[in-house]
Structure formats: structure tokens, C-alpha cells
Design a protein around this motif. Sequence first.
Motif, PDB file in Angstrom:
ATOM      1  N   ALA A   1      48.608  33.865   7.518  1.00 24.22           N
ATOM      2  CA  ALA A   1      49.079  33.028   6.416  1.00 24.22           C
ATOM      3  C   ALA A   1      49.778  31.807   6.986  1.00 24.22           C
ATOM      4  O   ALA A   1      50.319  31.843   8.093  1.00 24.22           O
ATOM      5  CB  ALA A   1      50.043  33.812   5.521  1.00 24.22           C
ATOM      6  N   LEU A   2      49.733  30.726   6.228  1.00 25.44           N
ATOM      7  CA  LEU A   2      50.467  29.493   6.535  1.00 25.44           C
ATOM      8  C   LEU A   2      51.211  29.075   5.274  1.00 25.44           C
ATOM      9  O   LEU A   2      50.666  29.190   4.165  1.00 25.44           O
ATOM     10  CB  LEU A   2      49.508  28.361   6.931  1.00 25.44           C
ATOM     11  N   PRO A   3      52.446  28.558   5.428  1.00 23.39           N
ATOM     12  CA  PRO A   3      53.154  28.061   4.248  1.00 23.39           C
ATOM     13  C   PRO A   3      52.407  26.890   3.627  1.00 23.39           C
ATOM     14  O   PRO A   3      51.921  26.000   4.327  1.00 23.39           O
ATOM     15  CB  PRO A   3      54.508  27.612   4.791  1.00 23.39           C
ATOM     16  N   ALA A   4      52.315  26.880   2.313  1.00 22.02           N
ATOM     17  CA  ALA A   4      51.591  25.817   1.610  1.00 22.02           C
ATOM     18  C   ALA A   4      52.227  24.451   1.847  1.00 22.02           C
ATOM     19  O   ALA A   4      51.527  23.431   1.809  1.00 22.02           O
ATOM     20  CB  ALA A   4      51.542  26.118   0.119  1.00 22.02           C
ATOM     21  N   THR A   5      53.513  24.410   2.125  1.00 18.60           N
ATOM     22  CA  THR A   5      54.210  23.130   2.295  1.00 18.60           C
ATOM     23  C   THR A   5      53.709  22.331   3.493  1.00 18.60           C
ATOM     24  O   THR A   5      53.813  21.114   3.497  1.00 18.60           O
ATOM     25  CB  THR A   5      55.728  23.340   2.431  1.00 18.60           C
ATOM     26  N   GLY A   6      53.150  22.978   4.505  1.00 11.68           N
ATOM     27  CA  GLY A   6      52.667  22.252   5.677  1.00 11.68           C
ATOM     28  C   GLY A   6      51.183  21.970   5.662  1.00 11.68           C
ATOM     29  O   GLY A   6      50.634  21.414   6.608  1.00 11.68           O
TER      30      GLY A   6
ATOM     31  N   GLU B   1      55.497  39.087  10.598  1.00 14.32           N
ATOM     32  CA  GLU B   1      54.381  39.689   9.883  1.00 14.32           C
ATOM     33  C   GLU B   1      54.884  40.539   8.721  1.00 14.32           C
ATOM     34  O   GLU B   1      56.011  41.010   8.720  1.00 14.32           O
ATOM     35  CB  GLU B   1      53.499  40.513  10.820  1.00 14.32           C
ATOM     36  N   TRP B   2      54.005  40.695   7.746  1.00 18.01           N
ATOM     37  CA  TRP B   2      54.234  41.605   6.631  1.00 18.01           C
ATOM     38  C   TRP B   2      53.294  42.778   6.826  1.00 18.01           C
ATOM     39  O   TRP B   2      52.122  42.587   7.147  1.00 18.01           O
ATOM     40  CB  TRP B   2      53.910  40.952   5.292  1.00 18.01           C
ATOM     41  N   LEU B   3      53.783  44.001   6.634  1.00 19.27           N
ATOM     42  CA  LEU B   3      52.901  45.164   6.665  1.00 19.27           C
ATOM     43  C   LEU B   3      52.293  45.302   5.287  1.00 19.27           C
ATOM     44  O   LEU B   3      52.995  45.314   4.284  1.00 19.27           O
ATOM     45  CB  LEU B   3      53.678  46.427   7.043  1.00 19.27           C
TER      46      LEU B   3
ATOM     47  N   ARG C   1      49.948  38.226   9.278  1.00 21.64           N
ATOM     48  CA  ARG C   1      50.815  37.500  10.222  1.00 21.64           C
ATOM     49  C   ARG C   1      51.050  36.077   9.743  1.00 21.64           C
ATOM     50  O   ARG C   1      50.112  35.380   9.353  1.00 21.64           O
ATOM     51  CB  ARG C   1      50.193  37.503  11.606  1.00 21.64           C
ATOM     52  N   LEU C   2      52.301  35.667   9.803  1.00 20.35           N
ATOM     53  CA  LEU C   2      52.684  34.316   9.402  1.00 20.35           C
ATOM     54  C   LEU C   2      52.692  33.411  10.618  1.00 20.35           C
ATOM     55  O   LEU C   2      53.407  33.663  11.592  1.00 20.35           O
ATOM     56  CB  LEU C   2      54.068  34.319   8.750  1.00 20.35           C
ATOM     57  N   LEU C   3      51.878  32.358  10.564  1.00 21.16           N
ATOM     58  CA  LEU C   3      51.804  31.393  11.664  1.00 21.16           C
ATOM     59  C   LEU C   3      52.844  30.293  11.494  1.00 21.16           C
ATOM     60  O   LEU C   3      53.243  29.962  10.380  1.00 21.16           O
ATOM     61  CB  LEU C   3      50.410  30.756  11.722  1.00 21.16           C
TER      62      LEU C   3
END
Length: 176
Positions: free
Chosen positions: A42-47, A149-151, A161-163
Motif C-alpha cells: 500500500a501507498l498513502p494516497a497523499t503522495g 505492515e498490517w496483518l 506492507r506499507l511502503l
Amino acid sequence: MVSKPDFLNGSGQDHFRPELQVESPEGELHLRFYIPSHQEFALPATGIREVMELSPDRITPIPNASPLLLGTLNLRGRVIWVADLGQFLGEVTPLNTDRAEIPVIAVQEQDTIVGLAVETVGGMDWLDVQNLMPPTNTPDTMAPFLRGEWLLETNNNQSLRLLDQTAILRSARWAG
């Protein structure tokens, strides 16, 4: 005589129907996607500047460039690099570019924009970053680019996993 619509009746209290109430989302908006090894990120939408589905012939290969780079792309009059995100993160399976369209996520920090080519885009989701856990079983090549990361609630304990797009954009790997 003009009658008052139903929403003007009453003493100022809300008369909304409960079945039409929308829950306020928890967390922040993120884009979910997969790389060729079927790992989900996942990537935050803001970036994120833009998400595109491109024909491979719109990406111009550059001779003698890093194997991480698929080539360049004209994004609204601006030339940007397009990278295979899986290869950038250290995956051995290269992105299949022999198909009708390639999903590309254009991430931006200040004046820097890079296109990250992925296997598939999963969609947008509200994810609570306060529930992030430290990444587990992470290859050394990927660790510098993960925020956590979120399980996921699945049978086989998959993780999302959050990048960190800032770490990706500022990486010294682009020079190699």
C-alpha cells in the motif's frame, strides 16, 4: 401556499434515515496493489500523483539504463522514469510487460516524480496507520522502504506492507 419540505420540519434535530448514514472512515486513504510475486503493498494516497493503465509501447526503453528501469513516459508534457517496483524492492521475478496494459503509479515528492510499474492495482482503502506493526520476514533489499505492515484477517496470515514513497524516491538504488 408553499409547503415546507420534510428536511425543514422539526426542531433543528437531524431526521436522517439510519440506513443512509455513512460511517466516517478510520485512518488514512491508501492505494493497495500487488507486485509479480503476489505480495500486497500500500501507498498513502497523499503522495500519489496519478494511477494509469498504460500500453507497453507508451514506455520508451532507454539503452544501457539500470535493469530496474523500464524506460521513460511522457506524463502531461513531463518526462518521468518508470521502474519495475518489484525489481526495485529486490524481487527476482520481473514484471511481465508483454501484455495489453501495465499499471503505473506515479508517486511524487516535491518536484520529483517516478512511475512505479506493478502487477495489479487492488483499489483504495481506508487503513489505520496506528495499527501498523513492524515488518516481519522482510528481505534486506526491501526493509529500507517499508514503514510497517498490517496483518490481514486471512487463513494464511498474509500481510499488507506499507511502503515509504519518500525513501523510494530518495534511494541511492536509482544511481546503480
